[in-house]
Design an enzyme around this catalytic site. Structure first.
Site, mmCIF file in Angstrom:
data_model
loop_
_atom_site.group_PDB
_atom_site.id
_atom_site.type_symbol
_atom_site.label_atom_id
_atom_site.label_comp_id
_atom_site.label_asym_id
_atom_site.label_seq_id
_atom_site.Cartn_x
_atom_site.Cartn_y
_atom_site.Cartn_z
ATOM 1 N N ARG B 108 21.287 36.107 45.307
ATOM 2 C CA ARG B 108 22.020 37.371 45.466
ATOM 3 C C ARG B 108 21.335 38.532 44.743
ATOM 4 O O ARG B 108 21.664 39.687 44.966
ATOM 5 C CB ARG B 108 23.464 37.217 44.981
ATOM 6 C CG ARG B 108 24.272 36.408 45.976
ATOM 7 C CD ARG B 108 25.711 36.237 45.635
ATOM 8 N NE ARG B 108 26.327 35.462 46.714
ATOM 9 C CZ ARG B 108 27.070 36.012 47.677
ATOM 10 N NH1 ARG B 108 27.354 37.292 47.664
ATOM 11 N NH2 ARG B 108 27.556 35.245 48.648
ATOM 12 N N HIS B 142 20.990 33.372 51.042
ATOM 13 C CA HIS B 142 21.937 34.488 51.110
ATOM 14 C C HIS B 142 21.407 35.574 52.060
ATOM 15 O O HIS B 142 22.155 36.146 52.849
ATOM 16 C CB HIS B 142 22.132 35.053 49.711
ATOM 17 C CG HIS B 142 22.979 36.269 49.681
ATOM 18 N ND1 HIS B 142 24.265 36.283 50.164
ATOM 19 C CD2 HIS B 142 22.726 37.527 49.244
ATOM 20 C CE1 HIS B 142 24.765 37.488 50.020
ATOM 21 N NE2 HIS B 142 23.858 38.248 49.465
ATOM 22 N N LYS B 206 35.937 46.071 51.894
ATOM 23 C CA LYS B 206 36.329 46.462 50.530
ATOM 24 C C LYS B 206 35.685 47.793 50.212
ATOM 25 O O LYS B 206 34.531 48.004 50.537
ATOM 26 C CB LYS B 206 35.826 45.423 49.524
ATOM 27 C CG LYS B 206 36.480 44.065 49.663
ATOM 28 C CD LYS B 206 35.745 43.038 48.830
ATOM 29 C CE LYS B 206 35.267 41.902 49.716
ATOM 30 N NZ LYS B 206 34.361 40.974 49.051
ATOM 31 N N ARG B 208 34.968 50.533 47.045
ATOM 32 C CA ARG B 208 35.093 50.919 45.646
ATOM 33 C C ARG B 208 35.675 52.311 45.580
ATOM 34 O O ARG B 208 35.308 53.192 46.349
ATOM 35 C CB ARG B 208 33.724 50.970 44.971
ATOM 36 C CG ARG B 208 33.192 49.621 44.612
ATOM 37 C CD ARG B 208 32.112 49.747 43.564
ATOM 38 N NE ARG B 208 31.463 48.441 43.417
ATOM 39 C CZ ARG B 208 30.491 48.003 44.191
ATOM 40 N NH1 ARG B 208 30.023 48.764 45.151
ATOM 41 N NH2 ARG B 208 29.959 46.809 44.009
ATOM 42 N N ASP B 233 31.893 32.273 54.760
ATOM 43 C CA ASP B 233 30.987 32.969 53.843
ATOM 44 C C ASP B 233 29.852 32.004 53.520
ATOM 45 O O ASP B 233 29.981 30.803 53.733
ATOM 46 C CB ASP B 233 31.723 33.411 52.571
ATOM 47 C CG ASP B 233 31.098 34.699 51.995
ATOM 48 O OD1 ASP B 233 29.978 35.070 52.422
ATOM 49 O OD2 ASP B 233 31.736 35.319 51.123
ATOM 50 N N ASP B 237 31.698 31.504 45.087
ATOM 51 C CA ASP B 237 31.351 31.498 43.668
ATOM 52 C C ASP B 237 32.635 31.431 42.825
ATOM 53 O O ASP B 237 33.177 30.353 42.608
ATOM 54 C CB ASP B 237 30.515 32.755 43.393
ATOM 55 C CG ASP B 237 30.056 32.866 41.958
ATOM 56 O OD1 ASP B 237 30.332 31.956 41.167
ATOM 57 O OD2 ASP B 237 29.415 33.872 41.619
ATOM 58 N N GLY B 240 36.826 34.905 44.193
ATOM 59 C CA GLY B 240 37.557 36.183 44.137
ATOM 60 C C GLY B 240 37.705 36.801 45.518
ATOM 61 O O GLY B 240 38.806 37.177 45.932
#
Lengths: 330, 330, 330, 330, 330, 330
Positions: B108, B142, B206, B208, B233, B237, B240
């Site tokens: 990542r 990824h 999402k 910010r 996905d 991890d 969340g």
């Protein structure tokens, strides 16, 4: 004043020297104007046997050289010219050499998404390094990961702020604007664009039916009905995806449609397609020069924002050893 | 039979030799079983000063060595163990060395998305090369572009078919299934997943609000109402994003919710979160071992598919100089 | 027979595989015919944005691959195609990769004979290496020293024997033949040519008067009066030097004039010039394809000897690990 | 004064910038204090998936950067943090990067003393180079030859003078002091230590009886009877050798016993062992931080000399391009 | 004045530092005198085991170092001394290192002109680079292409102007001067020499009869009858070719004969041969020192021109980052 | 038998080919005899200009080549000959190249033990790699760490067993034998020697008094009184240390004194010194040839054991891809 003037002329990397290849002379001139540093003289000759020959008018020993060359069509000639210029600088013992490549070719060949194919973007990165670049500078790579293809450091800039600032000024005239990402690979950047101008986002989805042929089924995810649409993508090549997108949003009730893209590649049928589409504005930059015959066809729709101040400012900061991130409050 | 048996034992690259680090012993054993080639003996000692020491039981001179080591937690110890094993093979004059890394750490950290940060995935690629790997093998990076971080060739495989095949078998029991990409960076692969199982796609967006803090505004683009949802996905991890996604699809009327992911990273609060969520199934693979205390917590929801036959088959083909693409009709 | 057949198909470097770029398809076909090994399938696509894309039909894992591509006009496209093919082979884990480049471009840019110029031949050598070639093969480099630009081994062959053998057969019809080197840089090789056909040698000398302009004073050193002349040079580009040479030898009393050259570059005005000159024969090779419209203009004067048996035999020997020098009793 | 101040701030390598990893914050602070240059800000984050992430607060473009990080336990995490910091500096276009590693891990894995084992110290050197260090700085390598593992230049310093100066001050209180080398590999350096403090030398000899097991027979060569003993070694790891040595010299009539060592590795049972031994003083340095719980156990016996002035002075001289050898009258 | 003085002492590459190996102490001294910069102190010791050991008297950290060492007989000792000095500079963290090699050994081994032979000049170039040179400086390479053997930049200078200027002054005393190239490989440079002094050119042609033995048939192409002859070549080794040339031109009616050559290699029988030949003058340079016993034998015929001002001026310009081409109006 | 015979002739690395430089022809012959593989033909010519030229009689394409060349006096000529041979093999496309260097020169220059000196052993390693070696083979490096100077794999063998086996046979005739390490740097290896022949160990200690001059104070640590002494060291150069050691042990009551050393460097005064010393036997190997005039002077004292069977066996195993460690039960 005198001090600052002096500062960007002599430095731990020597004096700043700007050279331009033949691919984007106007952009190079704009950068030079911004920096108030003239373009250094060089001969670039194309012989009848298709070979390029370069000669610098003056020595670059110990100097901080920036070679400005975009790698749009004719791609291979422009790329080779860049490489030859870089090697010439190296063999002339330049102090530091930065390849300034506003549009980096082959960026879409960035992974083996099927077996037995090249990763040409890595090859291009390797070639730029082997030719002699100590650093590189470019804008809006198709995939940010291409930074990792280089082992030299670089500044990968973005025209994002330039474009969003421009679009923000248009907002008062737009009704319920929605950003549409023309390709799912641009989903994340499209979302950022939408967030910055405070608009919702929608996506074009294409599905292949069967083998390696053209995408066939196209649908839209998200709502564009009775809204003014801003289609965004990193580059517009043949404008095939854009055409699909425009038709689809129109079919889904969109009002006015605008197109925002960093790199105006505009290959073969692109200009014809774009001029035929019901687009209000085509907002792009000068990372790739648009020849007059093309820009005339696009007429008043076309708005080209210059990346010269951005590149110029970053060249200055790179030369002076100052932060580039600061420029963007980062 | 005898001929084939012989074929994958001696070869232009020497004899096939499988070695396993200490990170994924069970997967290594499954690969060895698939290939009917035993794991070669080696001592891996961790001294009290935290140093790792490796010794091979037998020489690998001129042999075709595959070092199987995943780079999950403890990441740095596992990575260093891999590197030391690779160097040991090289110093012992192995004929060819392939690093088989089912889960590649730091994938990542693949670009400078803000100034003054590392691109650790490139560093990891460089380290694997400098240690002595001639080739590498991994699954579901990824970003596919990480292939271009290596200058050695590699096989970047995918558990995609394994997972879609499994999900296809579940389809008769699902009502109006819809695939949901938990992250816009996975939009394109999510679309491919959806296309393969012939379901529509929706996206979690999402945004910010403000600086570099956590994402705050979360919305869904596409329709999940009264549908069975399959959240996809590449890795899970801390879970969340998955938590957010599950809550959001539930809030938007989803029925049953399933989670499909290749790499079960399952850091710190992940297992607690997942066990608390209304998930029907968690479908994943063994690229990273899930310790018993975690798998017990997840209980019957958890379905782990093994990538061993896939890795084994590709190791065999790499050794024999046969096409890997054929495996996938490519 | 069976054994030999088998021998050049599987080997310590794997199986022999021939690939052709798009630059010299006929020569590639002739080589394949000589070797009785088919050209392997590959797609080479040129997109409308000027990007090249390559895909191999079958895997080359562990195989002994030869990529045949000359680098004549369009030089940069052909060169890039070669590089992309080499990288594709490397990424597909070929066992050994040989770049077969009958005519190597930029060989005249082989030193800094004035300040601030490139040494493009070195750059080209570096690019071929970085793209993935383990070895290279070429013919009659402008300067033998270019071998030293590569750090990989190579076979630098010569069409010398092919050409002298042909000329020897003409000798009975020639009266007092004399070899004339059209350029002093070719003096030593011209002497070798003359010695092999047992003829004297003469030289064309050009002197610049003043700066970097065209050569102006041209004279001949040695005797051509009442003799049949064979003008020799490594390549004929615009045919400017040849024109001067022909006129000069004619003015000095030469009878019949023939031209012998390895590489028929034949840029822009070359064909017009050559067809207008009083030349009896133009003897050359197929290291560079001569398009039909050009060969028609040159008509019966033109004699093209094929280097395919030479390249084919050397490919075979390279594959089998046998001496190439033996071929020439060296 | 102003001039000097200026001198170590801007320079042909740019401005001096000190960064500290998380492994030895106090030593880094002491170096910064010595240099009167603050530690530059950076975030080092350890995510729950065990990945490290680094971000610099300000740009280091064109600056002379020193990254201070020791590589004691947790070795791999600390090493990786160092590498990531180095790469971050490189990608941010630092002018020059020096890795300052007071204790270099894996220095005992410096040769293949038996077949099929790694030379991990070379691997570590390669990793530091590939990450981006232009230079390195360290203290008292287990074997001086490790300098040759790096292809970058470095300053390998020694705490020798620091330690001998300290011991010289103790001499008036010692009766017939004798230096004892705890390991034959330290024989030459032990002799130098003894010569500098003008004392005789004795050696501990260990012999293995049988295979690769622990050394068993231990004897002393030289005379320690009724003498005050100073045991010297480069590092103390588990304190196994030291324990043997102390017991042996005591059994041979030694009076007071002191221990001098550069690197207090102090793994697992070391502190317990040392606190149980009849040692008068344990004299060491801060190349590795000793956590409070350990130093408390050792109590008043423990004397830690700081290498900060030495490292600080060498950093200053390296930055200013002044001789380091001068520091030691060499 | 003060400014200029300062300028070539401190600089973006640090201070200028001159070091000399033991091969050409007088030339090194002359260069130092020209530059008004003293030779820096170093010990070069040759041990009885034939090993060379070097120690610098003072540090070269961050300085702009020039190592002056020619590579004439004893070639390997001199070459190794150069390499060891370069590495010593690198390990002492010099700012920039330039190898100044007035005569570069092995330059005649520059291509594989037959199979299974080395290209030792490339090996020498690689060795100079790996030892640590950032740049190189040399004079009159046997083949200009050797520049392309280096991947570091360099200044390949020529004593051409020095020699032609000297010869021009002799012209009034010469009758119908003609330049004779002693070897066809020097044809082009011989022509340039002739053009510069405005004289005609003639060539010596040698032909082998049969295998790899000595050349046997020698003839002259061009007219030397009743003319004063200037034989030119890049170096005179055993003087075999020169002997042949002198005899041949004399046999063809030449009057006075002079010899001009850059590099006085003068191996074994050269001095005997030259002193026995009817030569008026032998004009050469000090790129290679001629020991007194040899120069005495050649007596008044010998004229040695010093390249020290040329090398000195180029070192100064390289240090100051000024053009070298300007020196020659290029 | 036939199979084994075949096995070491063709192989995944091609056929085994042995080449010898001119430095140790007898050892090379012995190795060839051991392997029953003839030395391949090559010309090595030393021209009067001190240049070496190499030509192979037959091609080594695709073969497994071993170049045997020791690097004793004349060190630089022998080293360069090795390098040129390696490059010749590489340019002729050898399949794999192993440099077999029984005695590796410059191994004592293995660290910067004072400032501003070279690490020539690393330079030599780099040169061997850049010339083209894929692997190396040597015996008893001065420091085992030199293995880490190479990035290619190698076999660092030891004549230890050869020498201890020989000494063990002498033991019945020796009274209370004691091993004495002539240098503290050899302390550990001396201890191993002593342990293997089951004898005690003593050490010679030298201390410098004052600056960088010769060691002056010499003492012995351990007991030699009324014992037969075996002095051991890795090489004997000028025999200065040995002379000191012999005198010292004699002065301390030793009876018979023997010398055991791997590498008989025997520079300048060594033979005179050794022949004058009261030595019973000088036991050494043929890693360096001892010229007849020297061996005659040493007469019956001298016992040379051949390392040819050891090197031959390891070459065979390296070629066949079999373990070398097995040879020593490791």
């Amino acid at each position: 004043m005198q001090t600052i003037q002096h500062r960007h002329e002599t430095n731990i990397y020597g004096e700043i020297k700007l050279f331009a290849g033949t691919a984007c002379p106007q952009l190079a001139k704009r950068i030079a104007d911004y920096l108030k540093v003239p373009l250094s003289g060089r001969d670039v000759t194309l012989f009848s046997n298709d070979n390029i020959w370069v000669r610098l008018h003056k020595s670059v020993r110990g100097q901080d050289v920036f070679v400005i060359q975009t790698t749009s069509t004719p791609v291979h000639r422009n790329l080779m010219e860049l490489l030859i210029m870089l090697q010439t600088m190296r063999l002339d013992s330049a102090g530091r050499i930065t390849a300034v490549v506003p549009y980096l070719c082959y960026a879409r060949s960035d992974k083996k998404d099927k077996p037995r194919v090249p990763i040409t973007a890595r090859l291009v990165a390797d070639m730029i390094e082997i030719a002699g670049a100590d650093r590189y500078m470019t804008l809006d790579l198709h995939a940010g990961q291409i930074q990792g293809f280089f082992s030299i450091p670089g500044d990968v800039l973005t025209a994002f702020h330039l474009l969003t600032d421009y679009v923000k000024k248009l907002l008062p005239e737009l009704k319920d604007p929605v950003v549409v990402a023309a390709d799912l690979g641009f989903a994340k950047k499209g979302r950022n664009f939408a967030a910055t101008i405070d608009a919702p986002i929608a996506f074009i989805e294409k599905r292949r039916i069967g083998g390696y042929d053209q995408p066939e089924a196209v649908s839209i995810i998200g709502n564009v009905n009775d809204r003014d649409v801003i289609i965004v993508d990193d580059e517009v090549d043949t404008a095939g995806s854009v055409s699909q997108a425009v038709k689809l949003v129109k079919a889904n009730g969109a009002r006015q449609v605008n197109l925002v893209t960093v790199h105006p590649v505009l290959s073969a049928p692109a200009v014809e397609r774009l001029s035929a589409l019901p687009l209000s504005q085509i907002i792009t930059t000068d990372t790739i020069p648009i020849p007059p015959e093309k820009s005339e066809l696009l007429g008043g729709k076309l708005k080209v924002l210059s990346v010269a101040p951005l590149l110029g400012e970053v060249i200055r900061r790179a030369h002076e050893g100052r932060s580039v991130g600061e420029l963007f409050d980062e």
